[in-house]
Motif scaffolding. Structure first.
Motif, PDB file in Angstrom:
ATOM      1  N   ARG A 113      41.677  29.604  41.548  1.00  0.00           N
ATOM      2  CA  ARG A 113      42.823  29.888  42.410  1.00  0.00           C
ATOM      3  C   ARG A 113      42.355  29.810  43.862  1.00  0.00           C
ATOM      4  NH1 ARG A 113      47.654  32.294  41.279  1.00  0.00           N
ATOM      5  NH2 ARG A 113      46.853  32.936  39.230  1.00  0.00           N
ATOM      6  N   THR A 114      42.828  28.820  44.595  1.00  0.00           N
ATOM      7  CA  THR A 114      42.374  28.644  45.966  1.00  0.00           C
ATOM      8  C   THR A 114      43.293  29.329  46.968  1.00  0.00           C
ATOM      9  OG1 THR A 114      43.609  26.629  46.532  1.00  0.00           O
ATOM     10  CG2 THR A 114      41.562  26.338  45.288  1.00  0.00           C
ATOM     11  N   ASP A 115      42.761  29.635  48.128  1.00  0.00           N
ATOM     12  CA  ASP A 115      43.571  30.200  49.205  1.00  0.00           C
ATOM     13  C   ASP A 115      44.659  29.228  49.646  1.00  0.00           C
ATOM     14  OD1 ASP A 115      41.776  32.264  49.040  1.00  0.00           O
ATOM     15  OD2 ASP A 115      40.754  31.836  50.940  1.00  0.00           O
ATOM     16  N   GLU A 116      44.439  27.940  49.341  1.00  0.00           N
ATOM     17  CA  GLU A 116      45.427  26.905  49.682  1.00  0.00           C
ATOM     18  C   GLU A 116      46.483  26.739  48.594  1.00  0.00           C
ATOM     19  OE1 GLU A 116      41.554  26.129  51.746  1.00  0.00           O
ATOM     20  OE2 GLU A 116      42.140  26.538  49.667  1.00  0.00           O
ATOM     21  N   ARG A 117      46.448  27.624  47.594  1.00  0.00           N
ATOM     22  CA  ARG A 117      47.464  27.731  46.542  1.00  0.00           C
ATOM     23  C   ARG A 117      47.302  26.736  45.387  1.00  0.00           C
ATOM     24  NH1 ARG A 117      53.127  29.380  49.694  1.00  0.00           N
ATOM     25  NH2 ARG A 117      52.238  31.144  50.849  1.00  0.00           N
ATOM     26  N   ASP A 118      46.126  26.174  45.220  1.00  0.00           N
ATOM     27  CA  ASP A 118      45.846  25.437  43.996  1.00  0.00           C
ATOM     28  C   ASP A 118      45.618  26.458  42.876  1.00  0.00           C
ATOM     29  OD1 ASP A 118      45.391  22.759  45.344  1.00  0.00           O
ATOM     30  OD2 ASP A 118      43.794  23.928  46.279  1.00  0.00           O
ATOM     31  N   VAL A 119      46.116  26.162  41.687  1.00  0.00           N
ATOM     32  CA  VAL A 119      45.845  26.979  40.509  1.00  0.00           C
ATOM     33  C   VAL A 119      45.475  26.020  39.384  1.00  0.00           C
ATOM     34  CG1 VAL A 119      46.722  28.656  38.855  1.00  0.00           C
ATOM     35  CG2 VAL A 119      47.481  28.750  41.244  1.00  0.00           C
ATOM     36  N   VAL A 120      44.239  26.140  38.894  1.00  0.00           N
ATOM     37  CA  VAL A 120      43.722  25.212  37.894  1.00  0.00           C
ATOM     38  C   VAL A 120      43.162  26.012  36.726  1.00  0.00           C
ATOM     39  CG1 VAL A 120      42.061  23.390  37.422  1.00  0.00           C
ATOM     40  CG2 VAL A 120      43.128  23.536  39.679  1.00  0.00           C
ATOM     41  N   ALA A 121      43.709  25.795  35.530  1.00  0.00           N
ATOM     42  CA  ALA A 121      43.228  26.496  34.335  1.00  0.00           C
ATOM     43  C   ALA A 121      42.380  25.563  33.495  1.00  0.00           C
ATOM     44  CB  ALA A 121      44.400  27.019  33.524  1.00  0.00           C
ATOM     45  N   VAL A 122      41.256  26.087  33.008  1.00  0.00           N
ATOM     46  CA  VAL A 122      40.372  25.352  32.102  1.00  0.00           C
ATOM     47  C   VAL A 122      40.160  26.240  30.875  1.00  0.00           C
ATOM     48  CG1 VAL A 122      38.121  24.280  31.800  1.00  0.00           C
ATOM     49  CG2 VAL A 122      39.213  24.246  34.051  1.00  0.00           C
ATOM     50  N   GLY A 123      40.279  25.661  29.689  1.00  0.00           N
ATOM     51  CA  GLY A 123      40.117  26.460  28.477  1.00  0.00           C
ATOM     52  C   GLY A 123      41.202  27.509  28.372  1.00  0.00           C
ATOM     53  N   ASP A 124      40.809  28.759  28.047  1.00  0.00           N
ATOM     54  CA  ASP A 124      41.819  29.808  27.902  1.00  0.00           C
ATOM     55  C   ASP A 124      42.216  30.433  29.242  1.00  0.00           C
ATOM     56  OD1 ASP A 124      39.841  31.654  28.648  1.00  0.00           O
ATOM     57  OD2 ASP A 124      39.437  32.293  26.601  1.00  0.00           O
ATOM     58  N   GLY A 125      41.615  29.942  30.324  1.00  0.00           N
ATOM     59  CA  GLY A 125      42.042  30.371  31.656  1.00  0.00           C
ATOM     60  C   GLY A 125      41.471  31.685  32.131  1.00  0.00           C
ATOM     61  N   ARG A 126      40.542  32.260  31.419  1.00  0.00           N
ATOM     62  CA  ARG A 126      39.951  33.533  31.848  1.00  0.00           C
ATOM     63  C   ARG A 126      38.451  33.373  32.060  1.00  0.00           C
ATOM     64  NH1 ARG A 126      43.286  35.104  27.514  1.00  0.00           N
ATOM     65  NH2 ARG A 126      41.467  35.184  26.169  1.00  0.00           N
ATOM     66  N   PRO A 127      37.891  33.984  33.100  1.00  0.00           N
ATOM     67  CA  PRO A 127      38.523  34.814  34.127  1.00  0.00           C
ATOM     68  C   PRO A 127      39.086  33.956  35.271  1.00  0.00           C
ATOM     69  CG  PRO A 127      36.181  34.701  34.532  1.00  0.00           C
ATOM     70  CD  PRO A 127      36.424  33.903  33.282  1.00  0.00           C
ATOM     71  N   THR A 128      39.651  34.611  36.285  1.00  0.00           N
ATOM     72  CA  THR A 128      40.132  33.918  37.477  1.00  0.00           C
ATOM     73  C   THR A 128      39.065  33.996  38.563  1.00  0.00           C
ATOM     74  OG1 THR A 128      42.460  34.326  37.003  1.00  0.00           O
ATOM     75  CG2 THR A 128      41.873  33.885  39.298  1.00  0.00           C
ATOM     76  N   VAL A 129      38.746  32.860  39.145  1.00  0.00           N
ATOM     77  CA  VAL A 129      37.793  32.783  40.251  1.00  0.00           C
ATOM     78  C   VAL A 129      38.568  32.307  41.469  1.00  0.00           C
ATOM     79  CG1 VAL A 129      35.627  31.788  41.070  1.00  0.00           C
ATOM     80  CG2 VAL A 129      35.972  32.178  38.612  1.00  0.00           C
ATOM     81  N   SER A 130      38.490  33.068  42.540  1.00  0.00           N
ATOM     82  CA  SER A 130      39.319  32.804  43.720  1.00  0.00           C
ATOM     83  C   SER A 130      38.472  32.566  44.956  1.00  0.00           C
ATOM     84  CB  SER A 130      40.259  33.985  43.983  1.00  0.00           C
ATOM     85  OG  SER A 130      41.020  34.300  42.847  1.00  0.00           O
TER      86      SER A 130
END
Length: 245
Positions: free
Chosen positions: A192-209
């Protein structure tokens, strides 16, 4: 020339001129003692990085020759490439700096002088048969831009991806994400970027910002300095994917 390849060639070439000059300025500021410090590339000093960037410029002159109709391998071999970098890294500071200035200018001049017909011709980049990439002439300034900026960051001398052209950082971030999604070794996560990109890989956990530039630094160099995970022990391990330099 108004077609898309020509426009991309011109845009990347303009960025390359600026970023090459910035790299040279950083090396000028490092001085003779500074170039012997470690870089972000494991096993390489800053002198190794500088040596590599100069030799990459010479190798890219071979790609220019190829797309202009004179087929020339980028490197004689992986072994000769590596040995040449080592020889260059042992050079004096003055010689390394002079070589960097000269080769940066030579490749910029060659890319600027490419005829229009060469923009759609292709050349084989790299020295590993399993990982070679065919590049069109129009792609060459962008390929060299990546070498210059990424290895400027590798000098670990205060220049980061946050200082790089935002449009280039966006391109490299998207490429890094594409690599994640096609690599079976990639752990699950959401970026999850400050520029509002949201990219999920696999089951999506955890979130790295973090900022796009900071996430790129982590993805391609394993440096988590500018990113945030739920906790340090939840930061996905990218070590199996690292391929430096």
């Amino acid at each position: 020339m108004t077609d898309a390849p020509a426009q991309q060639h011109a845009a990347d070439l303009a960025l390359l001129r600026v970023e090459s000059a910035r790299l040279v300025a950083t090396v000028e500021a490092l001085g003779a003692d500074g170039i012997r410090h470690p870089s972000l590339c494991e096993g390489w000093s800053r002198a190794h990085v500088i040596s590599h960037v100069s030799r990459n410029a010479r190798a890219m002159l071979n790609l220019v020759a190829t797309v202009e109709g004179d087929p020339t391998p980028m490197y004689p071999s992986r072994e000769e490439r590596d040995a040449d970098i080592e020889r260059g890294a042992a050079s004096s500071y003055d010689d390394l700096l002079t070589e960097l200035r000269d080769t940066c200018q030579q490749i910029v001049d060659a890319l600027a002088a490419m005829p229009e017909a060469a923009l759609t011709q292709t050349a084989q980049a790299g020295n590993d048969p399993a990982a070679m990439t065919r590049l069109a002439g129009a792609d060459l300034p962008g390929h060299r831009l990546r070498e210059v900026v990424w290895h400027h960051v590798d000098l670990d001398a205060g220049h980061t991806f946050a200082d790089a052209p935002p449009q280039a950082v966006r391109r490299w971030f998207d490429e890094a994400v594409a690599d994640l999604r096609t690599d079976a070794r990639c752990p699950s996560m959401t970026l999850r970027t400050d520029e509002r990109d949201v990219v999920a890989v696999g089951d999506g956990r955890p979130t790295v910002s973090g900022p796009r530039a900071g996430l790129l630094l982590w993805l391609v160099r394993g440096r988590p300095d500018q990113i945030v995970a739920p906790s340090p022990d939840q930061l996905p391990d990218l070590t199996p994917m690292e391929d430096l330099p």
